[in-house]
Enzyme design. Sequence first.
Site, PDB file in Angstrom:
ATOM      1  N   LYS A 112       7.432   7.345   3.289  1.00 22.00           N
ATOM      2  CA  LYS A 112       8.331   8.127   4.142  1.00 22.00           C
ATOM      3  C   LYS A 112       9.709   8.310   3.515  1.00 22.00           C
ATOM      4  O   LYS A 112      10.432   9.238   3.860  1.00 22.00           O
ATOM      5  CB  LYS A 112       8.419   7.496   5.527  1.00 22.00           C
ATOM      6  CG  LYS A 112       7.107   7.664   6.296  1.00 22.00           C
ATOM      7  CD  LYS A 112       7.183   7.228   7.737  1.00 22.00           C
ATOM      8  CE  LYS A 112       5.928   7.620   8.499  1.00 22.00           C
ATOM      9  NZ  LYS A 112       4.716   6.866   8.048  1.00 22.00           N
TER      10      LYS A 112
HETATM   11  C1  LIG Z   1       3.382   7.218   8.237  1.00 23.85           C
HETATM   12  C2  LIG Z   1       2.399   6.500   7.371  1.00 23.85           C
HETATM   13  C3  LIG Z   1       1.092   7.005   7.162  1.00 23.85           C
HETATM   14  C4  LIG Z   1       0.563   8.251   7.847  1.00 23.85           C
HETATM   15  O1  LIG Z   1       1.156   9.443   7.388  1.00 23.85           O
HETATM   16  P1  LIG Z   1       1.032  10.792   8.257  1.00 23.85           P
HETATM   17  O2  LIG Z   1       1.923  11.775   7.573  1.00 23.85           O
HETATM   18  O3  LIG Z   1       1.522  10.434   9.639  1.00 23.85           O
HETATM   19  O4  LIG Z   1      -0.393  11.206   8.257  1.00 23.85           O
HETATM   20  C5  LIG Z   1       0.262   6.302   6.302  1.00 23.85           C
HETATM   21  N1  LIG Z   1       0.667   5.160   5.692  1.00 23.85           N
HETATM   22  C6  LIG Z   1       1.900   4.655   5.880  1.00 23.85           C
HETATM   23  C7  LIG Z   1       2.276   3.382   5.200  1.00 23.85           C
HETATM   24  C8  LIG Z   1       2.815   5.296   6.712  1.00 23.85           C
HETATM   25  O5  LIG Z   1       4.040   4.776   6.891  1.00 23.85           O
END
Ligand SMILES: *Cc1c(COP(=O)(O)O)cnc(C)c1O
Length: 463
Positions: A112
Site C-alpha cells: 500500500k
Molecule cells: C490491502 C492488501 C491486500 C489486498 O489488496 P486489494 O487491492 O484490496 O485487493 C493484499 N495483501 C496485503 C498485505 C494488503 O495490505
Amino acid sequence: MKYISTRGDAPKLNFEEVLLTGLASDGGLYVPESLPRFSADDLAAMAGLNYAELAERVITPFVDDCIPAADLRSILQATYAEFRHDAVAPMVQIGHNQWVLELFHGPTLAFKDFALQLLGRLLDYVLERRHQKVVIMGATSGDTGSAAIEGCRHCRNIDIFILHPNGRVSDVQRRQMTTVQGENIHNLAVEGNFDDCQAMVKACFNDRGFLPEDRSLVAVNSINWARIMAQIVYYFYAALALGGPGRPVSFSVPTGNFGDIFAGYLAARMGLPVEQLIIATNSNDVLHRVMTTSSYHRQPIEHTLSPSMDITVSSNFERLLFDLYDRDGDAISDLMQRFDSGDIAFTDDAVNRARQLFSSQSVNDEETCAQIAASWERCEYLLDPHSAIGVKAALDSGLSGPVITLATAHPAKFPDAIRRAGLTQAVALPHHLEGLFDRPERFEVLPNELGAVQSFMTANLRA
Ligand SMILES: *Cc1c(COP(=O)(O)O)cnc(C)c1O
C-alpha cells in the site's frame, strides 16, 4: 484525460478533481474515459528505466497537463526514494518460471506504500496550489492506517485522523501508526471494535457539518483513482525486467478489494503482454465464486491469517464490471442497486469475457501455512501469509510461461502465521524498523461516541 463514473450520472472530472474526490456523486467509481496505449516499440524503449523514471512514463498520460512535467518528476523521485531497496520493487526467483515481486520495501512494509506515498505527495502539491487544506479520516484494522499516516507525515495541508479499535490491532501494526511523530497526525484508539470505528467514519462523511467550512473531508480507501494509477507501474516494471515485451507473463495477485489486480488489468489494456491474471483470495472468496458461478453474493466475514484480504465485497470490482458491460453506466447502476438488497447474477457474456484474462483460486489458512513451510523448505524464501496465497495459486495454475506473484507484505508483520506454519526462526524486522519497540507512542483513547471523536478532531486541526 477525463474521468467518468461507472454509474454514468456524475460530472466528468480532470485529474486534479478526481484526486480530491472519493466516491462519485452517483455512487459510482471514477475510471479514465480512455486509456493510453503503449506499442511494443514504446515498451522496448522503457526497458532499463529505473522505477521512478518508468513511473513517469506510465503515469504522465493520466495526469495530463494538471501537473507540469518537471514537478511530476520530482514528486515521483521523492516518493520512490523513500523505499529501502535500490530496485524499489525487486524480483526474486523461487522456482522454474516462478517469480516473486517484492512490494514490501516501503516505509510500512506493505504494497500500500506504493500508492499512499504518492497520494500524500500529490494531494499536498495540489492543495498548496489551491491554497486549500483538507482533513483525511479513516478507520483501520491494520495496514491501510499506517501506510496512510506515513504517506501524510510531511504534508503541510493535510490533517490526518486514523481510528483503530483500542487493544485490537497487533503491536507491530499499532506501533507503526503511533510512533510516527507529526503535529498533523492523530491516532484515535476507540473503545469499540473495527465496525464501530468504520461506522463513525461513515457518519462523519455523511454529516461534514462538524468541520469548519473551509475544510473538506477526504477518504484514503482504495476507491481513490490515484491509488490504482500508482499500482499500474509495477506491472510494467516486472514484465520488462523479465524480458518483456517479447515474452507474455502472468501475475498472481493476493486480492481483497480488487484494487491491486485491477491495476494489472489496466496495464494489460494499455498494451503490456499479459497472459493471465490470477485472483488469489483467502476463504473470503466472493470473487472466486463470481468467476466460478457467475453469482455475486455476500457471505459473513471470516477472520483469517491474511487479515488484509478479509472482505465481504470487493468495491473495485465495479470498475471491471463497467468494462464487462460495455461501459453502460445505467446497467451498472441497476446491478449495484439490486445488489444492495440481495444477491445478483452476472450475464454469461460478462463473466466469459472476464475469464479470457482472469482466473481465480481460493486458499484457506491451512493451505497458506503449508505454502509458507514449503517455500521455506524448497528455497529458503519466507513468505508472509498474503503472498503465500498468491504463490499457492501461481503454482496450482498450470501455466507454462513465467508467473509473477505479487508479494504484498513483509513476513515480519505476521509472526503468528509464520509460527503456525511450524517455522521457529524469529523473523527479524528490517533494519529501519529495528527501533520500533523503543520509540515513544502517541495516541488518544476515546470512548465509542461520535461526539467525542468529532470534538477531538475539531480541537486538533491545525490553523
Ligand atoms: C490491502 C492488501 C491486500 C489486498 O489488496 P486489494 O487491492 O484490496 O485487493 C493484499 N495483501 C496485503 C498485505 C494488503 O495490505
